[in-house]
Each structure stands twice: as structure tokens, then as C-alpha cells.
Design an enzyme around this catalytic site. Sequence first.
Site, short mmCIF file in Angstrom:
data_model
loop_
_atom_site.label_atom_id
_atom_site.label_comp_id
_atom_site.label_asym_id
_atom_site.label_seq_id
_atom_site.Cartn_x
_atom_site.Cartn_y
_atom_site.Cartn_z
N ASN A 113 0.85 -1.20 0.00
CA ASN A 113 0.00 0.00 0.00
C ASN A 113 0.89 1.25 0.00
OD1 ASN A 113 0.57 0.81 2.84
ND2 ASN A 113 -0.31 -1.21 3.22
N LYS A 135 -10.72 -4.58 18.59
CA LYS A 135 -9.31 -4.96 18.73
C LYS A 135 -8.83 -4.86 20.18
CE LYS A 135 -8.23 -3.79 13.93
NZ LYS A 135 -7.13 -4.17 13.04
N ASP A 174 -3.79 -10.30 12.90
CA ASP A 174 -3.98 -8.90 13.29
C ASP A 174 -3.01 -8.60 14.44
OD1 ASP A 174 -5.08 -6.51 14.67
OD2 ASP A 174 -6.47 -6.64 12.98
O1 PMT Z 1 2.86 6.02 6.58
P1 PMT Z 1 2.27 7.35 6.17
O2 PMT Z 1 2.41 7.59 4.68
O3 PMT Z 1 2.80 8.50 6.99
O4 PMT Z 1 0.69 7.28 6.43
C1 PMT Z 1 0.19 7.22 7.72
C2 PMT Z 1 -0.97 6.23 7.82
C3 PMT Z 1 -2.15 6.72 7.00
C4 PMT Z 1 -0.54 4.84 7.33
C5 PMT Z 1 -1.34 6.14 9.35
O5 PMT Z 1 -1.74 7.39 9.79
C6 PMT Z 1 -2.45 5.12 9.60
O6 PMT Z 1 -3.62 5.37 9.49
N1 PMT Z 1 -2.04 3.87 9.97
C7 PMT Z 1 -2.95 2.72 10.12
C8 PMT Z 1 -3.22 2.11 8.77
C9 PMT Z 1 -4.16 0.91 8.83
O7 PMT Z 1 -3.76 -0.15 8.46
O8 PMT Z 1 -5.32 1.14 9.38
P2 PMT Z 1 -6.50 0.02 9.55
O9 PMT Z 1 -7.69 0.82 9.88
O10 PMT Z 1 -6.54 -0.89 8.38
O11 PMT Z 1 -6.01 -0.83 10.79
C10 PMT Z 1 -6.41 -0.55 12.13
C11 PMT Z 1 -5.30 -0.84 13.09
O12 PMT Z 1 -4.99 -2.23 13.09
C12 PMT Z 1 -4.00 -0.12 12.78
O13 PMT Z 1 -3.43 0.28 14.00
C13 PMT Z 1 -3.13 -1.18 12.11
O14 PMT Z 1 -1.75 -0.98 12.35
C14 PMT Z 1 -3.63 -2.43 12.82
N2 PMT Z 1 -3.53 -3.67 12.04
C15 PMT Z 1 -4.23 -3.82 10.88
C16 PMT Z 1 -4.19 -5.03 10.21
C17 PMT Z 1 -3.38 -6.08 10.72
N3 PMT Z 1 -3.29 -7.23 10.09
N4 PMT Z 1 -2.69 -5.89 11.84
C18 PMT Z 1 -2.75 -4.71 12.51
O15 PMT Z 1 -2.09 -4.55 13.55
#
Ligand code: PMT
Length: 405
Positions: free
Chosen positions: A210, A341, A306
Amino acid sequence: MAHLFNRNVLLGVSGGIAAYKSAEVVRQLQELGADVRVIMTRGAREFITPLTLQALSGKPVHTELLDEDAEQGMGHIELARWADLLLLAPATADLMARLAAGRADDLLTTVALATPAPILLAPAMNQQMWRDPATITNAETLVQRGIKLVGPAEGQQACGDVGPGRMEQPEVICAAAAGLFQSGKLAGKRVVITAGPTREALDPVRYISNHSSGKMGYALAEAAVAAGARTTLVSGPVNLDVPEHVHCLKVESASDMLDACLPLLPDCDIFIACAAVADYRPAEVQPDKIKKGAEEINLRLVRNPDIVSAVAASEYRPFTVGFAAETRDLLTYARDKMRRKGLDMIVANDVSRQGIGFNSEDNEVTILSHHAEQALPRASKTTLAGQIIDAVASAAVRDTDAGLS
Ligand code: PMT
């Protein structure tokens, strides 16, 4: 607990009987996380061998100012710049006099003049020498110049006298050294931050990923260090320099990231999941490059673990913060993620808007906890990282005080 994680400590040993304790000082500095190098004066080498301190520090011991070989390795100016702290232990009356006079007549005094790092000095001498007006004046001069003193302690001396002048115990000296770096809301806390994207391999040359640049996560790491935390980044592939004093573990896939994070938890107070982790990975990784031929290829994907949920469910559960990257119904989805979570906090950002979110300099976020909501207007990721760390620190300390984590 105070620490010296990722700090470079240059230990200057001068020639007194307490020099034998410098071996223990090296060991304890390393236990606190410091990278240690040693300079010995000629006098120090009469009391303890360079080989002992070399074996303990794992680095060649520096002894001579005018040594061609040593200057080719790490010269005296590089040593002076390398140090985050110059620790003089033991510091004899003679060393203090030479420092007070601003002399540069050996390697140690030259480096003391050349270093921009703070200097901490542990005096060690006979009680009468410590009480002598010349030593008192020298100590006052050094303190006025910003040099910090730890000790001396009082008690029985090697020469049979009793009084002030004994070098402080190594644990007191090392705690004072670590204390110089402990300030800020997260002083002594251990923070782990995930950052960047993950890459999920399809074949040896292709992957699913991504647009995460890592900027938000790296800015958080920098802010955590500024707040006094011992900080570890677990980073997917990005084109950023690791911030100073941050320990960085580089990973590729979501599974790698999980494997890197779990062993850190017994030593982690706060976990911040900023990485954009791929939710799915190809069910099979082809051993050879997939050849062009078929008009259509079907890709079967399977769920990734996750990571942040696993952290929140762990027996070592730190204060756990997630991020939510949403394109609509930002706060509703973010709140739902926080609950599902098992998080203490979530930082919600709208990744559908131009100029914020993925791979941009700025962001705009709302921090949600179970009892509060704080909207932070658009600003640089550096500014926001400071505000987020401030909010996380306040909430984590509140929870710890309440015995919740
Ligand atoms: O890296 P940059 O270009 O500076 O951009 C910043 C960002 C947009 C990436 C950052 O601000 C951000 O939003 N990060 C989280 C991205 C994400 O994967 O969000 P999500 O809504 O899909 O996931 C929710 C949470 O679960 C996040 O804390 C993620 O790290 C975590 N997760 C998700 C999937 C997974 N398999 N394991 C996880 O731990």
C-alpha cells in the site's frame, strides 16, 4: 527505570585506585543499554589494563592522542563527536585540575575540550586532597562550566583515611548518567511503534502493498524519544532515515512484523500500531516468477494475523494504541475498531482526503479513547506526532496510576 538505550557513552578513566571499579561501570552502563567506548590515561593503565576494559566494552580502548593507527580508526575529534555523554570515572584531583585549567595535554583532556556532549565526573581521591582549597576551586570552576559531579562518597579510603573522596558506587554513577537523559512525560517508559507498509509476496519479484510512507510512524518515534521514552520502531520497507536514538527492526510482511513485535512485549509499556498492515496475503507464494501467458489469473488471498489485536490480547498487554485509516464514517468505524481490537486508544484519520493520510507531509486526526475525544486540526506529521504522544502519555500514566495496565 532510567536507561541509556541507544546512547553513546565515552568513559574516561584516570589513574587512581578506584580505576578497578571502571570495569563494573562499563558493565552497568551496557546493562542500561549504552554503547560504551573507553579512554584511559597513562596513570589509569597502572591500575587496570586496557585489555580488561576492551574485553568488557567490546571496543578497542583509546589511550594516545598522537597515535596514527587510532586516528585512522576513530580519531580524537570523531570520538568527541560520537559521545552523547563523557563520563569521567574515576576523576583524580590531577584530572580535575587539568580540566579546570583547560589543558589538552593528553587524549582524555583533549576530547573533554572537543566534545559538545555533557560531561559527568565522579571524583576519587584521598580525603585531604578533596578538601584542599585548590581541588575545591577546581570543582567549583568545573560545575560553573556545566560539568556535573556525582559524589564523592564518604567513608573508609584505600589509604586508611576516613572521609569524603571515595568514588561513588558504579550503580550510583550509572544511575546519574542515565538520569541526565531522563526528562519528559515518557521518561523511563519503553515504547514500541509499528510504521510503514507491509509487503506480501506473490513470487520472488512481486508483492501486494500500500501507499504508506512511514512518515507518521517515524515522526511518532521521534516524538517518543523527545518525551524521554526508550523507543523501538518495527518498520516495514520505507525510504526514511531511522531517527536518532531509536532502535529499528526492519521487516517485510505482516507475519514478520508480528514475529518482531511479540518478543518485545515483556519490555514494553506502550504499543502504538501506526503501520498499514496488509489484511490479506497471497495463499501461496510462487517459487519462480509468474510468467505472462494466461489472459486471466485468479489470486487467492488469506487473512493475515492482526498484530495490534494480538498485542492487546497478550499476557504482557501494554497500553495499546491503534490507528484507523478510513474513507467514510471515520469516527463510527474507528470506535468500532477500538472495541473489536481491544485497544485503549485509537487515532482516526481520513485517508480519502488529498494532502493528508498516506504518503503526505500533513495529517489531521481525532484521538479516541473510551472516555474522551480530541480532534487535532491539520498540521505536519511532526507536529501531530508530538500532540499524539502527549495525549498517549497522559492517558497511559493515568491508567497506570489507576492500576489498569
Ligand atoms: O505512513 P504514512 O504515509 O505517513 O501514512 C500514515 C498512515 C495513513 C498509514 C497512518 O496514519 C495510519 O492510518 N495507519 C494505520 C493504517 C491501517 O492499516 O489502518 P486500519 O484501519 O486498516 O487498521 C487498524 C489498526 O490495526 C491499525 O493500528 C493497524 O496498524 C492495525 N492492524 C491492521 C491489520 C493487521 N493485520 N494488523 C494490525 O495490527
